[in-house]
Scaffold this motif. Structure first.
Motif, PDB file in Angstrom:
ATOM      1  N   GLY A 103      -0.605   8.436   6.343  1.00 20.58           N
ATOM      2  CA  GLY A 103      -0.329   7.742   7.597  1.00 20.58           C
ATOM      3  C   GLY A 103      -0.388   6.232   7.519  1.00 20.58           C
ATOM      4  O   GLY A 103      -1.137   5.647   6.743  1.00 20.58           O
ATOM      5  N   LEU A 104       0.419   5.651   8.403  1.00 18.93           N
ATOM      6  CA  LEU A 104       0.567   4.201   8.462  1.00 18.93           C
ATOM      7  C   LEU A 104      -0.749   3.495   8.813  1.00 18.93           C
ATOM      8  O   LEU A 104      -1.117   2.492   8.201  1.00 18.93           O
ATOM      9  CB  LEU A 104       1.610   3.914   9.548  1.00 18.93           C
ATOM     10  CG  LEU A 104       1.979   2.489   9.797  1.00 18.93           C
ATOM     11  CD1 LEU A 104       2.889   2.019   8.683  1.00 18.93           C
ATOM     12  CD2 LEU A 104       2.677   2.368  11.131  1.00 18.93           C
ATOM     13  N   VAL A 117       0.877  -1.180   0.000  1.00 17.09           N
ATOM     14  CA  VAL A 117       0.000   0.000   0.000  1.00 17.09           C
ATOM     15  C   VAL A 117       0.905   1.219   0.000  1.00 17.09           C
ATOM     16  O   VAL A 117       1.511   1.570   1.016  1.00 17.09           O
ATOM     17  CB  VAL A 117      -0.932   0.023   1.235  1.00 17.09           C
ATOM     18  CG1 VAL A 117      -1.864   1.230   1.169  1.00 17.09           C
ATOM     19  CG2 VAL A 117      -1.738  -1.277   1.336  1.00 17.09           C
ATOM     20  N   ASP A 156       6.803  -4.043   8.083  1.00 14.45           N
ATOM     21  CA  ASP A 156       7.447  -2.859   7.499  1.00 14.45           C
ATOM     22  C   ASP A 156       8.270  -3.244   6.277  1.00 14.45           C
ATOM     23  O   ASP A 156       8.714  -4.384   6.153  1.00 14.45           O
ATOM     24  CB  ASP A 156       8.394  -2.198   8.518  1.00 14.45           C
ATOM     25  CG  ASP A 156       7.646  -1.512   9.649  1.00 14.45           C
ATOM     26  OD1 ASP A 156       6.407  -1.482   9.620  1.00 14.45           O
ATOM     27  OD2 ASP A 156       8.329  -1.004  10.562  1.00 14.45           O
ATOM     28  N   ALA A 157       8.537  -2.244   5.435  1.00 11.98           N
ATOM     29  CA  ALA A 157       9.319  -2.498   4.224  1.00 11.98           C
ATOM     30  C   ALA A 157      10.817  -2.426   4.467  1.00 11.98           C
ATOM     31  O   ALA A 157      11.609  -2.797   3.606  1.00 11.98           O
ATOM     32  CB  ALA A 157       8.948  -1.457   3.161  1.00 11.98           C
TER      33      ALA A 157
HETATM   34  N1  LIG Z   1       1.636   4.008   2.907  1.00 15.37           N
HETATM   35  C1  LIG Z   1       2.300   4.579   3.933  1.00 15.37           C
HETATM   36  N2  LIG Z   1       3.357   3.935   4.478  1.00 15.37           N
HETATM   37  C2  LIG Z   1       4.000   4.544   5.513  1.00 15.37           C
HETATM   38  C3  LIG Z   1       3.623   5.803   6.017  1.00 15.37           C
HETATM   39  N3  LIG Z   1       4.471   6.122   7.053  1.00 15.37           N
HETATM   40  C4  LIG Z   1       5.332   5.080   7.161  1.00 15.37           C
HETATM   41  N4  LIG Z   1       5.056   4.141   6.238  1.00 15.37           N
HETATM   42  C5  LIG Z   1       5.730   2.838   6.037  1.00 15.37           C
HETATM   43  O1  LIG Z   1       5.531   2.115   7.234  1.00 15.37           O
HETATM   44  C6  LIG Z   1       6.676   1.346   7.579  1.00 15.37           C
HETATM   45  C7  LIG Z   1       7.204   1.789   8.937  1.00 15.37           C
HETATM   46  O2  LIG Z   1       7.672   3.130   8.838  1.00 15.37           O
HETATM   47  P1  LIG Z   1       9.097   3.605   9.399  1.00 15.37           P
HETATM   48  O3  LIG Z   1       9.456   4.935   8.887  1.00 15.37           O
HETATM   49  O4  LIG Z   1      10.082   2.522   9.178  1.00 15.37           O
HETATM   50  O5  LIG Z   1       8.732   3.780  10.892  1.00 15.37           O
HETATM   51  P2  LIG Z   1       9.477   3.193  12.102  1.00 15.37           P
HETATM   52  O6  LIG Z   1       9.807   1.771  11.836  1.00 15.37           O
HETATM   53  O7  LIG Z   1       8.646   3.534  13.260  1.00 15.37           O
HETATM   54  O8  LIG Z   1      10.755   4.103  12.120  1.00 15.37           O
HETATM   55  P3  LIG Z   1      12.294   3.657  11.917  1.00 15.37           P
HETATM   56  O9  LIG Z   1      12.572   2.654  12.966  1.00 15.37           O
HETATM   57  O10 LIG Z   1      13.062   4.898  12.111  1.00 15.37           O
HETATM   58  O11 LIG Z   1      12.432   3.038  10.568  1.00 15.37           O
HETATM   59  C8  LIG Z   1       7.653   1.530   6.420  1.00 15.37           C
HETATM   60  O12 LIG Z   1       7.471   0.500   5.490  1.00 15.37           O
HETATM   61  C9  LIG Z   1       7.227   2.895   5.851  1.00 15.37           C
HETATM   62  O13 LIG Z   1       7.565   3.043   4.489  1.00 15.37           O
HETATM   63  C10 LIG Z   1       2.513   6.470   5.393  1.00 15.37           C
HETATM   64  O14 LIG Z   1       2.105   7.577   5.759  1.00 15.37           O
HETATM   65  N5  LIG Z   1       1.898   5.813   4.377  1.00 15.37           N
END
Ligand SMILES: Nc1nc2c(ncn2[C@@H]2O[C@H](COP(=O)(O)OP(=O)(O)OP(=O)(O)O)[C@@H](O)[C@H]2O)c(=O)[nH]1
Ligand SMILES: [Mg+2]
Length: 245
Positions: free
Chosen positions: A69-70, A36, A93-94
């Motif tokens: 947003g996630l 997504v 996560d990716a």
């Molecule tokens: N579609 C979508 N994906 C998101 C959004 N924000 C984050 N992601 C994805 O959600 C996953 C987790 O985000 P990260 O930035 O890794 O957040 P995190 O794991 O809390 O932070 P880090 O540990 O610093 O990597 C990754 O695959 C991001 O690309 C968003 O607003 N929309």
């Protein structure tokens, strides 16, 4: 079609997307993948479209117009999966913080050990986090303690984003009722699943900080979680939850 699908939300993950998809498809057990993507400026979705030529029957893509947003990306993905015949719906996560080699262990907890929700947990045995700066480890660890204290939920890693849900859990929770978008989203889903009486199992995993691409975490996500769960707990005290079984 597999009965298990891994939903991967992406925003600017061009450096990770191909490798993470290949890593999921390299597992012995067949998993489908749904990406997504929020119209990433770096063209993440174009890479996925390219890979769809190779994996047309098991790689799916939803592109939303803008970064929203996630949490809402996952809701979008869950609805997509529930509209099809998937029994096991994963969040991952990716950025390789979650190891695709652990997917089968999460699935086994649901398939063979009776779990309705299997959580890839960093805090079952001590703290299993690699390469995070100490302040981030401490924040995450104490955030989990804080959430347990406020909500009384019997889960160590409440903000974990590596989870397998059986479809009935997502159907029963009712995705229209989910309010949060960031870490609080992860807490809210687990809290609601627990309140409904679903069986939740934590599977110990090692979480590794991303080595490629940049984090999308910011302070608004943190404050949503900090204040949001107090509100969530108070609301839950005034709503009757009918246990699913
Ligand atoms: N579609 C979508 N994906 C998101 C959004 N924000 C984050 N992601 C994805 O959600 C996953 C987790 O985000 P990260 O930035 O890794 O957040 P995190 O794991 O809390 O932070 P880090 O540990 O610093 O990597 C990754 O695959 C991001 O690309 C968003 O607003 N929309
Ligand atoms: Mg990450």
């Amino acid at each position: 079609m597999s009965d298990a699908i891994v939903v991967i939300p992406t925003y600017n993950e061009i450096e990770n997307i191909e490798a993470i998809i290949e890593a999921v498809f390299a597992q012995k057990r067949a998993f489908d993948v749904l990406v997504v993507d929020d119209n990433s400026p770096d063209g993440t979705h174009k890479k996925v479209q390219e890979l769809q030529q190779k994996y047309s029957s098991r790689l799916f893509l939803e592109v939303r117009n803008a970064k929203t947003g996630l949490g809402t990306a996952y809701i979008h993905g869950f609805r997509w999966a529930l509209a099809r015949d998937y029994e096991y719906i994963f969040e991952m996560d990716a950025d390789f913080s979650h190891n695709p080699a652990d997917l089968e262990r999460l699935l086994a907890a649901c398939e063979n050990e009776g779990a309705d929700v299997a959580i890839g947990s960093r805090y079952v045995k001590g703290v299993n986090v690699v390469n995070w700066p100490m302040n981030r480890v401490l924040m995450s660890y104490f955030a989990s303690k804080y959430v347990r204290f406020i909500t009384r939920i019997p889960i160590h890693d409440t903000t974990a984003g590596f989870v397998c849900y059986r479809r009935k859990v997502l159907e029963t929770i009712g995705l229209d009722n989910i309010r949060f978008v960031g870490y609080a989203f992860q807490i809210e889903l687990k809290f609601k699943a627990w309140k409904l009486g679903f069986n939740i199992k934590e599977v110990s995993v090692i979480f590794t900080d991303r080595t490629k691409g940049v984090s999308k975490m910011d302070s608004s996500i943190f404050s949503e979680a900090f204040f949001g769960i107090i509100k969530m707990k108070i609301r839950s005290m005034f709503t009757k939850t009918k246990r699913h079984a």
